[in-house]
Motif scaffolding. Structure first.
Motif, PDB file in Angstrom:
ATOM      1  N   PRO A 259       0.958  -1.220  -0.076  1.00 24.23           N
ATOM      2  CA  PRO A 259      -0.024   0.023  -0.196  1.00 24.23           C
ATOM      3  C   PRO A 259       0.901   1.270  -0.181  1.00 24.23           C
ATOM      4  O   PRO A 259       1.968   1.271   0.747  1.00 24.23           O
ATOM      5  N   ARG A 260       0.144   2.270  -0.684  1.00 20.70           N
ATOM      6  CA  ARG A 260       1.156   3.666  -0.875  1.00 20.70           C
ATOM      7  C   ARG A 260       0.839   4.329   0.605  1.00 20.70           C
ATOM      8  O   ARG A 260      -0.279   4.272   0.926  1.00 20.70           O
ATOM      9  N   GLU A 261       1.763   4.946   0.803  1.00 22.54           N
ATOM     10  CA  GLU A 261       1.416   6.051   2.215  1.00 22.54           C
ATOM     11  C   GLU A 261       0.847   7.098   1.899  1.00 22.54           C
ATOM     12  O   GLU A 261       1.060   7.777   0.658  1.00 22.54           O
ATOM     13  N   ASP A 262      -0.377   7.228   2.670  1.00 22.24           N
ATOM     14  CA  ASP A 262      -1.223   8.215   2.558  1.00 22.24           C
ATOM     15  C   ASP A 262      -0.872   9.409   3.517  1.00 22.24           C
ATOM     16  O   ASP A 262      -1.101   9.342   4.867  1.00 22.24           O
TER      17      ASP A 262
ATOM     18  N   GLY B 114      -3.093   2.804   4.473  1.00 19.69           N
ATOM     19  CA  GLY B 114      -2.083   3.422   4.006  1.00 19.69           C
ATOM     20  C   GLY B 114      -1.621   4.299   4.962  1.00 19.69           C
ATOM     21  O   GLY B 114      -0.903   5.360   4.776  1.00 19.69           O
TER      22      GLY B 114
END
Length: 242
Positions: A140-143, A222
């Protein structure tokens, strides 16, 4: 007896002197006999010796002693006779046979092996490329925006549960309390401490109570991906105009 005594005494006196003497002698003898008899009868009869009365005492018979029966000797196990060893038959002597030499096979020269055929040299084939390469999942991409929003919600939850102590207001106690705390990905507080005190114990304890009374949301994938928990710092303000 009186008649015998009277008859000689009253004889006529004209008898002779010899007769007188005889009569006197007879009278003397009779008197002697009578005196002896009277003396004999006058003597007291010998008293029989007194026998002391016999006393009978009943003696209880002694109780018969019960002699315990002598223990019977334990029956000794009969010794089992040992089996007689069976006679071992002695082996008969084998006849001695003289070794005979076996005929040796005729030695022949080994035939030469055929030569191995020469293999062709390998040809380097070009590598086969996969038509559909598998792409690795980067995760998952960092939010970053979601992380800021989550931190704002955490601080707002603590502020919502803040209670200004009435005794602190009466004493004009004011100040800022900096809290350091760690929240797990499930939203529970794992550790909490006062990073910077306000100078008043009442205000520090009020800030910690507000933190413990707060309820936080779980972190999405995220938010700080790969981290099992996240540590935050929040400043709790205590002012009289609040």
């Amino acid at each position: 007896m009186t008649t015998a005594l009277a008859s000689p005494l009253f004889r006529p006196p004209e008898e002779g002197p010899l007769l007188r003497r005889a009569l006197l002698a007879a009278v003397a003898v009779e008197l002697l006999v009578i005196g002896n008899m009277a003396f004999f009868f006058r003597q007291e009869k010998p008293q029989s010796p007194s026998i002391p009365p016999m006393q009978l005492a009943l003696i209880a018979p002694e109780p018969a002693k019960v002699i315990p029966p002598s223990p019977r000797p334990a029956a000794q196990p009969k010794a089992t006779p040992k089996p007689m060893p069976k006679p071992v038959a002695k082996p008969l002597p084998r006849p001695v046979t003289q070794p005979t030499e076996a005929p040796r096979p005729a030695t022949t020269a080994p035939s030469p092996l055929p030569a191995a055929p020469s293999l062709p040299s390998p040809v380097n084939a070009p590598p086969v490329q996969n038509a559909n390469p598998v792409k690795s999942d980067p995760g998952p991409r960092e939010d970053r925006a979601g992380e800021g929003q989550y931190a704002g919600r955490v601080a707002g939850e603590i502020e919502k549960h803040k209670v200004y102590p009435a005794s602190a207001k009466e004493l004009d106690m004011t100040g800022d309390v900096v809290l350091a705390y760690t929240i797990s990905r499930q939203g529970s507080v794992m550790e909490a401490s006062v990073l910077k005190s306000s100078g008043f114990k009442l205000l520090d304890e009020a800030a910690l109570k507000a933190l413990r009374a707060s309820r936080f949301d779980a972190m999405t994938a995220g938010l700080w991906p790969g981290a099992p928990s996240k540590t935050f710092t929040t400043t709790v303000h205590f002012a009289l105009d609040d």
